[in-house]
Design an enzyme around this catalytic site. Structure first.
Site, PDB file in Angstrom:
ATOM      1  N   ASP A  51     -10.839   6.545   3.714  1.00 20.59           N
ATOM      2  CA  ASP A  51     -10.593   4.922   3.800  1.00 20.59           C
ATOM      3  C   ASP A  51     -12.125   4.485   3.519  1.00 20.59           C
ATOM      4  OD1 ASP A  51     -10.046   2.251   3.992  1.00 20.59           O
ATOM      5  OD2 ASP A  51      -8.501   2.873   5.382  1.00 20.59           O
ATOM      6  N   ASN A 103       2.616   1.763   9.028  1.00 25.69           N
ATOM      7  CA  ASN A 103       3.236   0.698   8.860  1.00 25.69           C
ATOM      8  C   ASN A 103       4.149   0.445   7.892  1.00 25.69           C
ATOM      9  OD1 ASN A 103       1.212  -0.050  11.343  1.00 25.69           O
ATOM     10  ND2 ASN A 103      -0.204  -0.405   9.751  1.00 25.69           N
ATOM     11  N   HIS A 109       1.852  -5.245   9.346  1.00 20.85           N
ATOM     12  CA  HIS A 109       0.530  -4.941   8.932  1.00 20.85           C
ATOM     13  C   HIS A 109       0.343  -3.921   7.886  1.00 20.85           C
ATOM     14  CE1 HIS A 109      -0.408  -7.355  12.481  1.00 20.85           C
ATOM     15  NE2 HIS A 109       0.209  -6.443  13.119  1.00 20.85           N
ATOM     16  N   GLN A 110       1.427  -3.726   7.135  1.00 22.45           N
ATOM     17  CA  GLN A 110       1.115  -2.898   5.768  1.00 22.45           C
ATOM     18  C   GLN A 110       0.341  -3.446   4.947  1.00 22.45           C
ATOM     19  OE1 GLN A 110       4.788  -1.191   4.163  1.00 22.45           O
ATOM     20  NE2 GLN A 110       3.823   0.385   2.856  1.00 22.45           N
ATOM     21  N   GLU A 111      -0.562  -3.171   4.173  1.00 22.48           N
ATOM     22  CA  GLU A 111      -1.515  -3.866   3.324  1.00 22.48           C
ATOM     23  C   GLU A 111      -1.052  -3.028   1.911  1.00 22.48           C
ATOM     24  OE1 GLU A 111      -5.347  -5.064   3.772  1.00 22.48           O
ATOM     25  OE2 GLU A 111      -4.862  -5.402   6.099  1.00 22.48           O
ATOM     26  N   HIS A 116       1.644   5.378   3.709  1.00 30.34           N
ATOM     27  CA  HIS A 116       0.427   5.985   4.010  1.00 30.34           C
ATOM     28  C   HIS A 116       0.344   6.333   5.536  1.00 30.34           C
ATOM     29  CE1 HIS A 116      -0.556   1.718   3.659  1.00 30.34           C
ATOM     30  NE2 HIS A 116      -1.594   1.976   4.448  1.00 30.34           N
ATOM     31  N   PHE A 117      -0.293   7.221   5.711  1.00 27.51           N
ATOM     32  CA  PHE A 117      -0.625   7.550   7.085  1.00 27.51           C
ATOM     33  C   PHE A 117      -2.174   7.326   7.414  1.00 27.51           C
ATOM     34  CE2 PHE A 117       3.181   9.838   6.187  1.00 27.51           C
ATOM     35  CZ  PHE A 117       4.088   9.453   7.046  1.00 27.51           C
ATOM     36  N   HIS A 118      -2.499   6.638   8.406  1.00 30.10           N
ATOM     37  CA  HIS A 118      -3.980   6.590   8.705  1.00 30.10           C
ATOM     38  C   HIS A 118      -4.038   7.482   9.803  1.00 30.10           C
ATOM     39  CE1 HIS A 118      -4.427   2.401   7.121  1.00 30.10           C
ATOM     40  NE2 HIS A 118      -3.574   2.197   7.294  1.00 30.10           N
TER      41      HIS A 118
END
EC number: 3.-.-.-
Length: 158
Positions: A51, A103, A109-111, A116-118
């Site tokens: 990231d 998210n 809170h999905q931007e 995607h997975f953090h």
């Protein structure tokens, strides 16, 4: 088009397999090597990279090579591929504590509108993801009713 970031250690190799992508999506552009990334792992179904706005050192993103905004939009084979990658990254970083976060939707809170997975290392109390949410008092009658409703809905689904 000029890349957003330019450095010799960024990856711009072509992806390993065809996928269903969206030309306007930043993550799809990363998958297609139109935007460089700090690629860590690439498989037929997934792409993992560091990231560029990390919450902690080693914060990585794992994205399916299939464009979909929400988890339920993604075919199972793409989802099945993501968690072993998170595990492999956690082992490579020798993480004992970390968060895997996903998210769905703006208010959640999905931007970026691409699933995607953090993978967020949690090396101490102050770094990484800081989570706090209010726990609700449990109404067991209400919870039991919800349980029955969900079981009935699950019975008729995949």
């Amino acid at each position: 088009m000029e890349p957003l970031i330019s450095a010799p250690y960024l990856t711009t190799t072509k992806m390993s397999a065809p996928a269903t992508l969206d030309a306007a999506c930043i993550f799809c552009k990363i998958i297609k090597s139109e935007i460089p990334s700090f690629k860590l792992i690439e498989t037929k179904y997934s792409y993992a990279f560091l990231d560029i706005q990390p919450t902690a050192e080693g914060h990585a993103l794992i994205i399916p090579k299939y464009h979909g905004a929400k988890l339920h939009d993604i075919p199972d084979e793409f989802l099945t591929d993501a968690m072993p990658i998170a595990k492999r990254l956690a082992k490579a970083m020798k993480l004992d504590t970390y968060n895997v976060l996903q998210n769905n939707g703006k208010i959640a809170h999905q931007e970026v509108d691409h699933v995607h997975f953090h993978l967020i290392p949690k090396r101490d109390e102050k770094s990484g993801l800081i989570v706090g949410w209010p726990a609700q008092e449990t109404d067991f009658d209400k919870l039991g009713k919800l349980h029955k409703e969900l079981l009935a809905k699950l019975e008729g689904s995949d």
